[in-house]
Design an enzyme around this catalytic site. Structure first.
Site, mmCIF file in Angstrom:
data_model
loop_
_atom_site.group_PDB
_atom_site.id
_atom_site.type_symbol
_atom_site.label_atom_id
_atom_site.label_comp_id
_atom_site.label_asym_id
_atom_site.label_seq_id
_atom_site.Cartn_x
_atom_site.Cartn_y
_atom_site.Cartn_z
ATOM 1 N N ILE A 1 9.546 44.273 31.706
ATOM 2 C CA ILE A 1 9.894 42.572 32.512
ATOM 3 C C ILE A 1 8.428 42.001 31.639
ATOM 4 O O ILE A 1 7.931 40.508 31.294
ATOM 5 C CB ILE A 1 10.101 43.393 33.519
ATOM 6 C CG1 ILE A 1 11.468 43.414 34.101
ATOM 7 C CG2 ILE A 1 10.118 41.035 34.181
ATOM 8 C CD1 ILE A 1 11.865 43.337 35.447
ATOM 9 N N CYS B 1 14.170 50.213 36.316
ATOM 10 C CA CYS B 1 13.566 50.995 34.985
ATOM 11 C C CYS B 1 13.754 52.307 35.914
ATOM 12 O O CYS B 1 14.439 52.205 36.621
ATOM 13 C CB CYS B 1 11.938 51.194 35.160
ATOM 14 S SG CYS B 1 11.578 50.273 34.140
ATOM 15 N N GLY C 1 9.003 50.257 39.480
ATOM 16 C CA GLY C 1 8.783 49.135 39.454
ATOM 17 C C GLY C 1 8.128 47.583 39.000
ATOM 18 O O GLY C 1 7.692 47.403 37.863
#
Length: 215
Positions: free
Chosen positions: A46, A2, A68
């Protein structure tokens, strides 16, 4: 992957951020403005595609932008009895910070850069993972602070000037040493470090929370 960007005393151009960092987060791009703080997040979804939208808020006090993945976030929910509404590791991180403060960093296993704004204390907390897997650069001139995942994003937001002295390091070493960058007033946040920014005075405190030498 991201992308994040944020500022204190400076209005971000979301258009310019998208121009330079859209590749980091093509799924969703969202901004948030409160007090003198401006946050922007570019998301590559995700985990928890529906419930992991950022910036994410906790009650009316904390707001986070995060790049992350926290590998042990499910275990942390059980260990610290976190009452989560989503399956997103972003929410886990935010609730853990509410419970442990800066010490939450020592519980995290993963790669990350995140910024949390505390509306009550008027302070900004920005942290980077142990290995520095996720990048972060910040600009400060005493009047404003601007940070982003990529240098080219800062260059698109600000009229940065080249730092010729740093280029001598580059020519000699083949890379920019430690926290040096090609631009004046721009620093890379070191791996295993965090910043505490007083958003009223713009005072920045930098602390190292993890050193490989200790292990």
């Amino acid at each position: 992957m991201c992308g994040i960007a944020g500022s204190v005393n400076f209005r971000l151009s979301y258009h310019d951020i998208n121009q330079n960092m859209f590749h980091r987060g093509p799924d969703e791009q969202t901004g948030f403005l409160v007090d003198n703080i401006d946050f922007y997040h570019l998301r590559l979804a995700i985990q928890d595609i529906g419930g992991g939208k950022q910036p994410m808020h906790l009650e009316e006090r904390y707001t986070i932008i995060f790049n992350g993945e926290i590998y042990n976030h499910k275990e942390l929910r059980i260990q610290f009895n976190l009452c989560c509404k989503t399956s997103s590791d972003t929410e886990t991180l935010l609730l853990l910070y509410e419970k442990l403060g800066f010490d939450c960093l020592h519980q995290l296993e993963g790669m990350f850069v995140f910024a949390i704004y505390d509306k009550q204390e008027k302070k900004l907390f920005i942290a980077r993972d142990r290995a520095g897997k996720k990048p972060l650069y910040y600009f400060t001139d005493g009047e404003k602070i601007v940070f982003a995942s990529e240098l080219n994003c800062l260059k698109g937001l600000l009229p940065l000037q080249m730092n010729t002295e740093n280029f001598y390091h580059y020519l000699r070493l083949g890379s920019f040493y430690d926290t040096l960058t090609p631009y004046k007033n721009v620093t890379e946040l070191s791996a295993g470090n965090y910043l505490i920014i007083d958003c009223t005075t713009l005072n920045i405190t930098k602390k190292c929370w993890w050193k490989i030498n200790n292990f």
